[in-house]
Scaffold this motif. Structure first.
Motif, PDB file in Angstrom:
ATOM      1  N   ASN A  31     -18.126  16.906 -49.168  1.00 53.08           N
ATOM      2  CA  ASN A  31     -17.831  15.565 -49.657  1.00 53.08           C
ATOM      3  C   ASN A  31     -16.897  14.781 -48.740  1.00 53.08           C
ATOM      4  N   VAL A  32     -16.002  15.482 -48.058  1.00 52.83           N
ATOM      5  CA  VAL A  32     -15.025  14.838 -47.179  1.00 52.83           C
ATOM      6  C   VAL A  32     -15.028  15.579 -45.849  1.00 52.83           C
ATOM      7  N   VAL A  33     -15.137  14.841 -44.759  1.00 61.31           N
ATOM      8  CA  VAL A  33     -15.097  15.428 -43.418  1.00 61.31           C
ATOM      9  C   VAL A  33     -14.097  14.637 -42.586  1.00 61.31           C
ATOM     10  N   ALA A  34     -13.660  15.246 -41.499  1.00 58.75           N
ATOM     11  CA  ALA A  34     -12.701  14.599 -40.598  1.00 58.75           C
ATOM     12  C   ALA A  34     -13.193  14.730 -39.167  1.00 58.75           C
ATOM     13  N   LEU A  35     -13.279  13.610 -38.471  1.00 59.18           N
ATOM     14  CA  LEU A  35     -13.590  13.615 -37.043  1.00 59.18           C
ATOM     15  C   LEU A  35     -12.326  13.973 -36.276  1.00 59.18           C
ATOM     16  N   ASN A  36     -12.447  14.947 -35.372  1.00 54.57           N
ATOM     17  CA  ASN A  36     -11.285  15.489 -34.682  1.00 54.57           C
ATOM     18  C   ASN A  36     -11.277  15.039 -33.226  1.00 54.57           C
ATOM     19  N   HIS A  37     -10.158  14.435 -32.823  1.00 56.08           N
ATOM     20  CA  HIS A  37      -9.935  14.053 -31.440  1.00 56.08           C
ATOM     21  C   HIS A  37      -8.799  14.918 -30.898  1.00 56.08           C
ATOM     22  N   THR A  38      -9.017  15.623 -29.797  1.00 57.28           N
ATOM     23  CA  THR A  38      -8.043  16.561 -29.247  1.00 57.28           C
ATOM     24  C   THR A  38      -7.400  15.981 -27.997  1.00 57.28           C
ATOM     25  N   LEU A  39      -6.059  16.062 -27.943  1.00 59.42           N
ATOM     26  CA  LEU A  39      -5.290  15.611 -26.795  1.00 59.42           C
ATOM     27  C   LEU A  39      -4.250  16.663 -26.437  1.00 59.42           C
ATOM     28  N   ASP A  40      -3.805  16.642 -25.185  1.00 64.52           N
ATOM     29  CA  ASP A  40      -2.763  17.553 -24.719  1.00 64.52           C
ATOM     30  C   ASP A  40      -1.410  16.869 -24.801  1.00 64.52           C
ATOM     31  N   ALA A  41      -0.386  17.648 -25.163  1.00 63.77           N
ATOM     32  CA  ALA A  41       0.974  17.130 -25.173  1.00 63.77           C
ATOM     33  C   ALA A  41       1.537  17.123 -23.751  1.00 63.77           C
ATOM     34  N   PRO A  42       2.389  16.153 -23.393  1.00 65.51           N
ATOM     35  CA  PRO A  42       2.826  15.018 -24.229  1.00 65.51           C
ATOM     36  C   PRO A  42       1.768  13.934 -24.316  1.00 65.51           C
ATOM     37  N   LYS A  70     -29.338   3.410 -41.335  1.00 66.81           N
ATOM     38  CA  LYS A  70     -30.791   3.416 -41.122  1.00 66.81           C
ATOM     39  C   LYS A  70     -31.527   4.015 -42.328  1.00 66.81           C
ATOM     40  N   GLN A  71     -30.815   4.945 -43.029  1.00 66.82           N
ATOM     41  CA  GLN A  71     -31.435   5.591 -44.178  1.00 66.82           C
ATOM     42  C   GLN A  71     -30.472   5.458 -45.352  1.00 66.82           C
ATOM     43  N   PRO A  72     -30.580   4.408 -46.154  1.00 67.62           N
ATOM     44  CA  PRO A  72     -29.636   4.202 -47.236  1.00 67.62           C
ATOM     45  C   PRO A  72     -29.651   5.305 -48.267  1.00 67.62           C
ATOM     46  N   ASN A  73     -30.778   6.035 -48.413  1.00 74.83           N
ATOM     47  CA  ASN A  73     -30.860   7.081 -49.427  1.00 74.83           C
ATOM     48  C   ASN A  73     -30.046   8.314 -49.057  1.00 74.83           C
ATOM     49  N   GLN A  74     -29.635   8.457 -47.812  1.00 76.89           N
ATOM     50  CA  GLN A  74     -28.807   9.579 -47.379  1.00 76.89           C
ATOM     51  C   GLN A  74     -27.426   9.028 -47.021  1.00 76.89           C
ATOM     52  N   ARG A  75     -26.534   9.073 -47.977  1.00 75.46           N
ATOM     53  CA  ARG A  75     -25.220   8.484 -47.737  1.00 75.46           C
ATOM     54  C   ARG A  75     -24.342   9.447 -46.959  1.00 75.46           C
ATOM     55  N   LEU A  76     -23.364   8.896 -46.273  1.00 74.48           N
ATOM     56  CA  LEU A  76     -22.429   9.685 -45.501  1.00 74.48           C
ATOM     57  C   LEU A  76     -21.288  10.170 -46.386  1.00 74.48           C
ATOM     58  N   PRO A  77     -20.662  11.276 -46.029  1.00 68.31           N
ATOM     59  CA  PRO A  77     -19.466  11.691 -46.768  1.00 68.31           C
ATOM     60  C   PRO A  77     -18.280  10.806 -46.418  1.00 68.31           C
ATOM     61  N   THR A  78     -17.191  11.004 -47.118  1.00 69.27           N
ATOM     62  CA  THR A  78     -15.956  10.297 -46.780  1.00 69.27           C
ATOM     63  C   THR A  78     -15.446  10.816 -45.434  1.00 69.27           C
ATOM     64  N   VAL A  79     -15.236   9.910 -44.493  1.00 67.84           N
ATOM     65  CA  VAL A  79     -14.891  10.282 -43.125  1.00 67.84           C
ATOM     66  C   VAL A  79     -13.433   9.925 -42.859  1.00 67.84           C
ATOM     67  N   LEU A  80     -12.650  10.931 -42.461  1.00 59.86           N
ATOM     68  CA  LEU A  80     -11.261  10.732 -42.057  1.00 59.86           C
ATOM     69  C   LEU A  80     -11.150  10.882 -40.543  1.00 59.86           C
ATOM     70  N   ARG A  81     -10.041  10.447 -40.005  1.00 56.77           N
ATOM     71  CA  ARG A  81      -9.794  10.529 -38.559  1.00 56.77           C
ATOM     72  C   ARG A  81      -8.584  11.422 -38.300  1.00 56.77           C
ATOM     73  N   ARG A  82      -8.775  12.377 -37.422  1.00 57.57           N
ATOM     74  CA  ARG A  82      -7.771  13.417 -37.203  1.00 57.57           C
ATOM     75  C   ARG A  82      -7.456  13.555 -35.717  1.00 57.57           C
ATOM     76  N   LEU A  83      -6.209  13.920 -35.437  1.00 52.44           N
ATOM     77  CA  LEU A  83      -5.760  14.186 -34.078  1.00 52.44           C
ATOM     78  C   LEU A  83      -5.202  15.605 -34.008  1.00 52.44           C
ATOM     79  N   THR A  84      -5.692  16.395 -33.047  1.00 52.64           N
ATOM     80  CA  THR A  84      -5.180  17.733 -32.787  1.00 52.64           C
ATOM     81  C   THR A  84      -4.503  17.735 -31.418  1.00 52.64           C
ATOM     82  N   ILE A  85      -3.257  18.200 -31.381  1.00 49.36           N
ATOM     83  CA  ILE A  85      -2.454  18.187 -30.164  1.00 49.36           C
ATOM     84  C   ILE A  85      -2.325  19.609 -29.641  1.00 49.36           C
TER      85      ILE A  85
END
Length: 324
Positions: A31-42, A70-85
């Protein structure tokens, strides 16, 4: 509700592949997914969030603000945005407070033993919510119970990502490392405070929730703990991260105010009517000179002390008049 808080994203990911992955995750039951963007510290001084924005899931409207449905009958889950360091040295300033303003979820992936100890013991739990581990590789540190349980007691969650070990590109060594590390993490945390994610690069990296729970049960995680790792624990991460960003000092969040019932509204109306009648009666008495004694201005009632003084003054005048 089921959660998958790590779907890998990179600038090279096409919109079509991303949409296909999200729709397939919804078909699997997430039901809920998160797109993960990975970066290096600092982190860079000019930090931006390149992840695409998606509108809240709504079957009757377009699910994406940047990609047309494009396909209204297939809805997307709730999408969050995430950062991994990727954190190698705790002395590096990852600028977590600034990153929290741009992303919904923050996670750290320690690369050294020193960074792992810092993530478990010293990094503020108000800045991050997840300690992500690359379990498909040989970790340069041991997962000991003391720091792991300290992190769990502080409210942090350890993430198990199965995509790199179960995908088509994984080799035998990666699978062996993954199984050994998962067993070690389960023993160190006693199965508590775990979050299971896919870290899937494409559709082939996703697995159904039941398959994930069965695999983890084979590697030592009980089925009830496996369901918690897919539902209860990630939900706690999402809720806590939301309160940190919208609530007062990351503790109190006012969701909505309860409406008054009809009975309470009728009582308030009756009280207002009663007060209005009392005010009208008092006004009529004041106009007619009835009721309580009033002062010289006629606005406030006369006190006993004032009445005594007035009587004494009258007596004094009478005595003076008789003497004259």
């Amino acid at each position: 509700m089921l959660y998958d808080l790590n779907i890998a994203w990179s600038p090279s990911t096409s919109a079509a592949d991303l949409e296909r992955t999200l729709r397939f995750s919804s078909q699997l039951g997430y039901n809920v997914v998160a797109l993960n963007h990975t970066l290096d510290a600092p982190l860079p001084s000019q930090l931006t969030n390149p992840l695409p924005k998606f509108a809240p899931a709504n079957p009757s409207s377009s699910p994406s603000t940047t990609h047309p449905a494009k396909q209204p009958n297939q809805r997307l889950p709730t999408v969050l945005r995430r950062l991994t360091i990727n954190l190698s040295d705790p002395a590096q300033n990852p600028q977590l407070a600034r990153a929290a303003q741009l992303y919904d979820i923050l996670a750290v992936r320690p690369q050294t033993e020193k960074a792992f100890q810092a993530a478990c013991l010293t990094v503020s739990a108000t800045d991050i919510g997840i300690i992500s581990l690359d379990l498909a590789t040989r970790l340069p540190f041991y997962l000991r119970p003391k720091p792991c349980m300290a992190a769990v007691n502080r409210g942090l969650r350890f993430e198990i990502c199965y995509g790199r070990a179960l995908g088509d590109g994984a080799d035998a060594r990666a699978r062996a490392n993954f199984i050994g590390n998962v067993a070690q993490l389960v023993r160190a945390t006693r199965g508590r405070g775990l979050v299971v994610s896919s870290e899937a690069v494409d559709v082939l990296g996703l697995r159904a929730p039941a398959d994930v729970v069965n695999l983890l049960a084979v590697w030592g995680l009980p089925a009830e703990r496996g369901m918690e790792a897919l539902g209860v624990n990630p939900r706690g991460v999402v809720v806590n991260e939301g309160i940190k960003r919208s609530g007062f000092r990351g503790v109190v969040d006012i969701v909505s105010v309860a409406e008054k019932s009809e009975a309470e509204r009728e009582r308030e109306k009756e009280k207002e009517k009663g007060k209005g009648k009392e005010a009208m009666v008092k006004d009529n008495k004041r106009k007619n000179g009835e009721g309580e004694n009033v002062g010289e201005g006629g606005d406030q009632p006369m006190s006993k002390r004032q009445a005594k003084k007035l009587k004494a003054a009258l007596r004094k005048k009478e005595v003076e008049g008789k003497g004259a």
